[in-house]
Design an enzyme around this catalytic site. Structure first.
Site, PDB file in Angstrom:
ATOM      1  N   HIS A  17      46.291  29.854  42.147  1.00  0.00           N
ATOM      2  CA  HIS A  17      45.964  28.702  41.292  1.00  0.00           C
ATOM      3  C   HIS A  17      46.036  27.396  42.101  1.00  0.00           C
ATOM      4  CE1 HIS A  17      47.861  31.289  37.912  1.00  0.00           C
ATOM      5  NE2 HIS A  17      46.562  31.242  37.644  1.00  0.00           N
ATOM      6  N   LYS A  41      50.150  34.887  22.739  1.00  0.00           N
ATOM      7  CA  LYS A  41      50.856  35.461  23.889  1.00  0.00           C
ATOM      8  C   LYS A  41      52.327  35.060  23.868  1.00  0.00           C
ATOM      9  CE  LYS A  41      47.279  35.809  27.485  1.00  0.00           C
ATOM     10  NZ  LYS A  41      46.853  35.257  28.780  1.00  0.00           N
TER      11      LYS A  41
HETATM   12  O1  PNS Z   1      44.988  31.807  32.669  1.00  0.00           O
HETATM   13  P1  PNS Z   1      44.200  32.495  31.583  1.00  0.00           P
HETATM   14  O2  PNS Z   1      45.122  33.088  30.545  1.00  0.00           O
HETATM   15  O3  PNS Z   1      43.224  33.501  32.137  1.00  0.00           O
HETATM   16  O4  PNS Z   1      43.342  31.328  30.866  1.00  0.00           O
HETATM   17  C1  PNS Z   1      42.461  31.614  29.801  1.00  0.00           C
HETATM   18  C2  PNS Z   1      41.958  30.321  29.135  1.00  0.00           C
HETATM   19  C3  PNS Z   1      43.131  29.397  28.827  1.00  0.00           C
HETATM   20  C4  PNS Z   1      41.021  29.603  30.070  1.00  0.00           C
HETATM   21  C5  PNS Z   1      41.168  30.708  27.872  1.00  0.00           C
HETATM   22  O5  PNS Z   1      41.881  31.687  27.176  1.00  0.00           O
HETATM   23  C6  PNS Z   1      40.958  29.522  26.914  1.00  0.00           C
HETATM   24  O6  PNS Z   1      40.318  28.562  27.249  1.00  0.00           O
HETATM   25  N1  PNS Z   1      41.541  29.640  25.687  1.00  0.00           N
HETATM   26  C7  PNS Z   1      41.462  28.623  24.668  1.00  0.00           C
HETATM   27  C8  PNS Z   1      40.698  29.162  23.441  1.00  0.00           C
HETATM   28  C9  PNS Z   1      39.199  29.061  23.701  1.00  0.00           C
HETATM   29  O7  PNS Z   1      38.652  27.990  23.808  1.00  0.00           O
HETATM   30  N2  PNS Z   1      38.532  30.231  23.887  1.00  0.00           N
HETATM   31  C10 PNS Z   1      37.140  30.246  24.300  1.00  0.00           C
HETATM   32  C11 PNS Z   1      36.238  30.917  23.319  1.00  0.00           C
HETATM   33  S1  PNS Z   1      36.338  32.688  23.516  1.00  0.00           S
END
Ligand code: PNS
Length: 160
Positions: A17, A41
């Protein structure tokens, strides 16, 4: 001013990251790294802890800000007036998942939010927050995955 958001769980932030953060900060004028407060989560670190860890880990990069968000990324990006989300890609498996989310976000936002991908540097391609936690839970060596101060905090969580 060109701004981007790097959203993620960062539970905890890894060298992978941090590599994406540094490289993105070189491309944009301002980068907001934002921790998702995800009710689906159960994280190892609270959102507040993850924000503090990220602040410490990025303190030498002046154009990086740390924040957190709840709900949809497109709503958060709109509120911030940012049109680019950044994500790192390690492998094909990441690509399939990320492609779907990127396309969903583009559609849902009415074309307002684009996603840019940085391929993870090869030396970090194998890293994931999940494997950091699994290794640490067995008191294994995570020094090649996260900075020393984060490793200490992770071990503390597992009682080592
Ligand atoms: O580090 P991660 O857990 O892989 O990150 C995933 C993340 C945070 C980028 C993704 O889950 C996200 O943006 N979640 C917020 C909800 C959302 O907007 N979802 C997109 C439509 S499916």
């Amino acid at each position: 001013m060109k701004s981007a958001i790097y959203p993620g769980s960062f539970d905890p932030v890894t060298f992978g990251h941090l590599d994406v953060i540094k490289r993105t900060a070189n491309i944009f004028d301002e980068l907001t790294v934002s921790v998702l407060d995800n009710h689906l989560k159960t994280p190892l670190f609270s959102v507040e802890e993850r924000v503090k860890i990220l602040q410490e880990a990025t303190k030498d990069i002046p154009n990086v800000k740390i924040d957190s968000f709840k709900g949809l990324l497109i709503d958060y990006a709109k509120k911030k007036g940012v049109h680019v989300a950044v994500r790192g890609l390690r492998a094909i498996t990441d690509f399939e998942y990320e492609l779907q989310i990127a396309q969903t976000n583009h559609k849902l936002s009415g074309g307002e939010l684009d996603t840019m991908f940085l391929t993870t540097s090869l030396e970090y391609a194998y890293l994931s927050s999940s494997s950091v936690k699994e290794i640490a839970s067995f008191n294994g060596d995570i020094s090649m995955c996260v900075p020393e101060f984060i490793a200490k905090l992770v071990y503390e969580k597992y009682g080592f």
